[in-house]
Design a protein around this motif. Structure first.
Motif, PDB file in Angstrom:
ATOM      1  N   GLU A  22      58.477  38.234 -10.491  1.00  0.00           N
ATOM      2  CA  GLU A  22      57.720  39.466 -10.769  1.00  0.00           C
ATOM      3  C   GLU A  22      56.766  39.260 -11.949  1.00  0.00           C
ATOM      4  N   THR A  23      57.209  38.533 -12.951  1.00  0.00           N
ATOM      5  CA  THR A  23      56.348  38.270 -14.115  1.00  0.00           C
ATOM      6  C   THR A  23      55.095  37.506 -13.683  1.00  0.00           C
ATOM      7  N   ALA A  24      55.282  36.497 -12.818  1.00  0.00           N
ATOM      8  CA  ALA A  24      54.134  35.720 -12.322  1.00  0.00           C
ATOM      9  C   ALA A  24      53.211  36.613 -11.484  1.00  0.00           C
ATOM     10  N   LEU A  25      53.803  37.456 -10.661  1.00  0.00           N
ATOM     11  CA  LEU A  25      53.004  38.369  -9.824  1.00  0.00           C
ATOM     12  C   LEU A  25      52.158  39.283 -10.712  1.00  0.00           C
ATOM     13  N   ARG A  26      52.793  39.845 -11.742  1.00  0.00           N
ATOM     14  CA  ARG A  26      52.045  40.754 -12.634  1.00  0.00           C
ATOM     15  C   ARG A  26      50.949  40.002 -13.406  1.00  0.00           C
ATOM     16  N   LEU A  29      48.033  39.824 -11.056  1.00  0.00           N
ATOM     17  CA  LEU A  29      47.416  41.158 -10.909  1.00  0.00           C
ATOM     18  C   LEU A  29      46.613  41.520 -12.165  1.00  0.00           C
ATOM     19  N   ALA A  30      47.116  41.147 -13.325  1.00  0.00           N
ATOM     20  CA  ALA A  30      46.375  41.419 -14.578  1.00  0.00           C
ATOM     21  C   ALA A  30      45.033  40.696 -14.566  1.00  0.00           C
ATOM     22  N   ALA A  37      39.128  44.476 -10.185  1.00  0.00           N
ATOM     23  CA  ALA A  37      39.859  44.968  -9.008  1.00  0.00           C
ATOM     24  C   ALA A  37      40.832  46.072  -9.418  1.00  0.00           C
ATOM     25  N   ARG A  38      41.130  46.940  -8.446  1.00  0.00           N
ATOM     26  CA  ARG A  38      42.240  47.879  -8.624  1.00  0.00           C
ATOM     27  C   ARG A  38      43.481  47.191  -8.080  1.00  0.00           C
ATOM     28  N   THR A  39      44.620  47.448  -8.701  1.00  0.00           N
ATOM     29  CA  THR A  39      45.834  46.752  -8.240  1.00  0.00           C
ATOM     30  C   THR A  39      46.983  47.731  -8.067  1.00  0.00           C
ATOM     31  N   LEU A  40      47.911  47.357  -7.213  1.00  0.00           N
ATOM     32  CA  LEU A  40      49.201  48.022  -7.199  1.00  0.00           C
ATOM     33  C   LEU A  40      50.257  46.961  -6.961  1.00  0.00           C
ATOM     34  N   CYS A  41      51.452  47.237  -7.460  1.00  0.00           N
ATOM     35  CA  CYS A  41      52.518  46.234  -7.428  1.00  0.00           C
ATOM     36  C   CYS A  41      53.761  46.836  -6.780  1.00  0.00           C
TER      37      CYS A  41
END
Ligand SMILES: Cc1cc2nc3c(=O)[nH]c(=O)nc-3n(C[C@H](O)[C@H](O)[C@H](O)COP(=O)(O)O)c2cc1C
Length: 201
Positions: A22-26, A29-30, A37-41
């Motif tokens: 999850e840390t890598a995913l965020r 996204l950051a 870009a707009r993001t959602l997780c």
């Protein structure tokens, strides 16, 4: 939506508190947000869903996941390596893309998909990345040229989630650049010209 507007849906992680996936995913996204870009997780508890059942009743979490997949112009998928492949949590979430088989752009058609595989070793990360990539191909998505592997046998993130490895951080940045760049480029192309075919053709 403006043609250059990009919405990136990040899907993955694990249910482990402080999950490095999850840390890598965020982190990716950051970087996508930094590029406008707009993001959602959707991660951890968002993905704790019943095993996919074709035609089954859909609750709010299942609908949210399918709507996120349908509404995204780009996706990031992140999985820990579990026994040499993506985790069951992530695979089950991706099975819900089957609800998009009759969608005008079925599954992930025409969308770039960034991939992150996280493991306690290079071999597990590489095989989990390959499993993600082949699933994205099956879903008619466009995996970005760069797929990122994270080897957690070395310290990768600080307690605040900051990446401790400049090379890994560079990979997160490059992945976001490929994802957002491709999404901006293909948004100007009609879906049929970027590989969409009728479902079950
Ligand atoms: C059920 C299970 C199976 C795993 N299988 C592998 C594996 O095959 N190869 C590997 O390198 N790591 C494996 N791991 C370790 C995880 O991939 C690793 O701890 C990863 O960093 C977990 O990510 P997380 O911090 O997001 O939970 C496994 C972990 C679990 C819980």
């Amino acid at each position: 939506m403006r043609p250059d507007e990009v919405t990136v849906a990040g899907i993955g992680g694990s249910t482990r508190p402080g999950s490095s996936t999850e840390t890598a995913l965020r982190a990716v996204l950051a970087e996508a947000e930094r590029l406008g870009a707009r993001t959602l997780c959707l991660t951890a508890g968002d993905l704790v869903l019943p095993p996919y059942e074709s035609g089954g009743v859909r609750g709010p979490r299942q609908r949210r996941l399918v709507e996120a997949m349908a509404g995204a112009t780009a996706l990031v998928l992140a999985s820990p390596a579990y026994h040499g492949t993506m985790s069951g949590l992530v695979k089950n979430a991706l099975d819900y893309a089957e609800d998009l088989r009759e969608h005008p752009a079925p599954y992930f058609s025409g969308r770039p998909v960034g991939l992150l595989a996280v493991a306690r070793g290079a071999q597990g990360a590489a095989s989990a990345l390959a499993s993600l990539r082949s699933t994205v191909h099956a879903l008619r998505g466009w995996p970005t040229p760069l797929g990122v592997t994270v080897d957690t046998s070395r310290a990768c993130f600080g307690p605040d989630g900051r990446c401790l490895d400049p090379r890994l951080q560079h990979h997160f940045t490059a992945l976001a650049e490929q994802l957002v760049g491709f999404a901006r480029h293909t948004s100007a192309i009609p879906a049929c010209e970027v590989g969409t075919q009728p479902a079950r053709a």
